[in-house]
Design a protein around this motif. Structure first.
Motif: not given
Length: 62
Positions: A9-29
């Motif tokens: 997954v990655t956050p839905v919120a838009p990032k500013t132009q040129g900023e990298l988007r973080p990636f993560g993994r759902v590990v639990s609840y």
């Protein structure tokens, strides 16, 4: 509805132009105590502990 475990997954919120988007993994609840809603625990790349997020705060990476 919650995302399946091991979903990337990655956050839905838009990032500013040129900023990298973080990636993560759902590990639990987890459960949000006041509302009884289920949260996705996401482990972001480079982090040691997962953080809780609602479904509408995340999007699936294709």
């Amino acid at each position: 509805m919650t995302l399946d475990k091991n979903t990337i997954v990655t956050p839905v919120a838009p990032k500013t132009q040129g900023e990298l988007r973080p990636f993560g993994r759902v590990v639990s609840y987890a459960e949000a105590v006041p509302f009884g809603e289920r949260l996705n625990m996401v482990l972001w790349d480079g982090m040691r502990k997962p953080l809780p997020y609602y479904d509408d705060e995340l999007t699936i990476v294709d």
